[in-house]
Design an enzyme around this catalytic site. Sequence first.
Site, short mmCIF file in Angstrom:
data_model
loop_
_atom_site.label_atom_id
_atom_site.label_comp_id
_atom_site.label_asym_id
_atom_site.label_seq_id
_atom_site.Cartn_x
_atom_site.Cartn_y
_atom_site.Cartn_z
N CYS B 105 0.94 -1.44 0.13
CA CYS B 105 -0.13 -0.77 0.40
C CYS B 105 1.19 1.20 -0.21
O CYS B 105 1.56 1.55 -0.71
CB CYS B 105 -0.84 -0.29 0.83
SG CYS B 105 -1.98 0.96 1.16
C1 HEM Z 1 -7.64 0.62 3.01
C2 HEM Z 1 -7.14 1.60 2.89
C3 HEM Z 1 -5.49 2.54 3.60
C4 HEM Z 1 -5.47 1.76 4.39
C5 HEM Z 1 -4.95 0.54 5.55
C6 HEM Z 1 -4.20 3.01 4.71
C7 HEM Z 1 -3.16 2.70 5.58
C8 HEM Z 1 -2.55 3.75 5.85
C9 HEM Z 1 -1.30 3.99 7.25
C10 HEM Z 1 -0.95 2.50 8.02
C11 HEM Z 1 -0.31 4.69 6.98
C12 HEM Z 1 0.62 5.13 7.65
C13 HEM Z 1 1.95 5.10 7.15
C14 HEM Z 1 2.67 5.69 7.52
O1 HEM Z 1 3.23 4.62 8.88
O2 HEM Z 1 3.58 6.38 7.68
C15 HEM Z 1 -1.09 5.54 5.23
C16 HEM Z 1 -0.82 6.82 5.00
C17 HEM Z 1 -1.15 7.26 3.84
N1 HEM Z 1 -1.97 7.12 3.03
FE1 HEM Z 1 -3.46 5.69 3.63
N2 HEM Z 1 -4.63 3.89 3.75
C18 HEM Z 1 -5.28 3.44 3.23
C19 HEM Z 1 -6.25 4.05 2.24
C20 HEM Z 1 -5.61 5.48 1.05
C21 HEM Z 1 -5.80 6.06 0.02
C22 HEM Z 1 -6.93 5.50 -0.39
C23 HEM Z 1 -5.49 7.03 0.28
C24 HEM Z 1 -5.53 8.30 -0.63
C25 HEM Z 1 -6.24 8.36 -1.72
C26 HEM Z 1 -4.01 7.27 1.01
C27 HEM Z 1 -3.64 7.95 1.40
C28 HEM Z 1 -2.36 8.09 2.47
C29 HEM Z 1 -0.81 9.04 2.13
C30 HEM Z 1 -0.90 9.86 1.43
C31 HEM Z 1 -0.06 8.93 3.09
C32 HEM Z 1 0.80 9.22 3.91
C33 HEM Z 1 0.85 10.31 4.62
C34 HEM Z 1 2.58 10.25 5.66
O3 HEM Z 1 3.26 9.29 4.85
O4 HEM Z 1 2.18 10.61 5.92
N3 HEM Z 1 -4.79 6.40 2.06
N4 HEM Z 1 -2.02 4.98 4.84
#
Ligand code: HEM
Lengths: 426, 106
Positions: B105
């Site tokens: 992801c």
């Molecule tokens: C079931 C779907 C999703 C799960 C389980 C999920 C889970 C996560 C997790 C655990 C992180 C933190 C990662 C870290 O440790 O830095 C994260 C970061 C992020 N996610 Fe998701 N995510 C999902 C869907 C999405 C979607 C649909 C988008 C955008 C359209 C998205 C955009 C982001 C972004 C931009 C970050 C980064 C933030 C950062 O680095 O500070 N995610 N996601």
Amino acid sequence: MAKHDTPLLDELEKGPWPSFVTDMKRQAETHPECWDILGQLELSYEDRITHWKHGGIVGVFGYGGGIVGRYSDVPDRFPGVEHFHTVRIAQPSGLYYSTKNLRALMDLWDKYGSGMTNMHGSTGDMIFLGTRTENLEPLFWDLTHDLDQDLGGSGSNLRTPSCCLGESRCEWSCYDTQDICYHLTMHYQDEIHRPAFPYKFKFKFSGCPNDCVAAIARSDFAVIGTWKDDIQIDQAGVKEYMAGNYPSNGGAHSGRDWGAFDIKKEVIDICPTNCMWMEGDELKIDNSECTRCMHCINVMPRALKPGKEKGATICIGAKAPILDGAQFATMVIPFIKVSKENEYENVIDVIEQIWDWWMEVGKNRERVGETMQRIGLPTFLRVMEVDAMPQHVREPRSNPYVFWKEEEVEGGFERDVEEFRRKHAA
Amino acid sequence: MASIEHNGTSYEVDEDGFLLNGSEEWDENWVDYVKSVEGINDMTDEHQKVIDALQEYYKKNGIAPMVRILSKTTGFPLKRIYELFPSGPGKGACKMAGLPKPTGCV
Ligand code: HEM
Ligand code: HEM
Ligand code: SF4
Ligand code: SF4
């Protein structure tokens, strides 16, 4: 892209707070795809499920990370978010931007993306939200050639390192956080851009235990400034605080009347290790008991300062897995010198010792903190060639008859118990 | 789902351009197509070695190997793999080998 009715989202515009819904509506005037974000989000509220698909694989040539592929599962209704990839862009060390650079970044994103940003994500880098696959190479070209900037990390690689502003503005910083952050970013370009780890790995650098970048909670490798000797006390300064001539906490509480400063109530009694007391009108600290929590220094910055023998503590393995819940990093190396004189060679040695081991025994999508848990801290300490000490121990064991290592047991684990007991017949 | 056509054959692909039906539809013509979109000039024995290693591992294990394992079985350091497949082992090599999109992801 047409405007959608968003009665549920519109609720989020009510009240005195800033609203991302209002912001996105404004953004939609120049980037109509933002209507489709709102439309899709409204639909998610109705359906109570996300309409973003699971992560895609997109990128630029030469790099395996830096861009997170995102697609809508209802692209026919919301063509503006059919592709809505997230681009990670490395932030300047300590987050110092010139307005010129910020403008250039925003122009870049206006040209190739939705214009929506998240400054900054938990990783510490700039997050540019929403672009299409065909824009990625031209965006990358302009970013690297015109702006002389780079993508950050994503995927199973070294994530964009981040740091507090450290010595540039903060008198408490015990090492140059910005310099090591920049240095290691350059040193580990391959590890940042070409994923080869079992899972993500984050470095964060805080100059002192206030830990402004929350390294202990958010990074696999947290370098937190500390000192070895005694807190520096200026007794004259202490008197000024007690007399009410200096505002406590640098004046942070001046908006309300909390009454006169009371050093006993506000400092001595809430020192977590109870290691402070007054002798006459002198403040005393038993530094061997002090855990460097920073509380007293934060309250009386003009009287107290970190010691002179400065360095850092290294904590390893913070993570926030969805099922197990969040976990802080574990203190592994209590004190290490952090100095640009040796180009951080000693810190690099520690990093590579972890990587060599984790790349070998870590399972796919297992953070180093999880590997440590699976294998156990005693084994991990041996891998790191660190001698165990009381500060590594959460609680003393209650059963002294357990032996972990075969060499501690006379005759080994396989010894003949009958034979052994014969010597100790009752 | 989208389909793409190359030299008269059409393939069902997902949004990132990975084969939906995997080895059922995979053929040399597919390899030729991926070559043209993932920045590869000439197919060499080294490319073939990576493709074979991926397919073999996938057949045995049902998932794509970790990068480190791919490096080990082919003997190519990661740097070489990126030279062979500029868009990387996931987006480039797995796509060419006809493996499903590697999960992962953020
Ligand atoms: C079931 C779907 C999703 C799960 C389980 C999920 C889970 C996560 C997790 C655990 C992180 C933190 C990662 C870290 O440790 O830095 C994260 C970061 C992020 N996610 Fe998701 N995510 C999902 C869907 C999405 C979607 C649909 C988008 C955008 C359209 C998205 C955009 C982001 C972004 C931009 C970050 C980064 C933030 C950062 O680095 O500070 N995610 N996601
Ligand atoms: C009602 C809708 C939403 C709510 C209540 C919401 C709430 C939040 C909250 C509480 C955070 C954590 C902030 C922090 O602790 O720093 C967050 C972070 C974030 N949100 Fe939202 N959000 C919403 C919609 C969206 C949408 C539509 C997007 C993108 C299209 C988005 C993208 C992000 C990103 C990229 C982060 C940063 C993640 C990180 O810093 O790790 N959010 N959101
Ligand atoms: S972590 Fe410490 S040194 Fe860094 S900015 Fe915060 S208070 Fe200052
Ligand atoms: S830093 Fe914290 S533990 Fe140390 S003396 Fe001050 S209040 Fe007590």
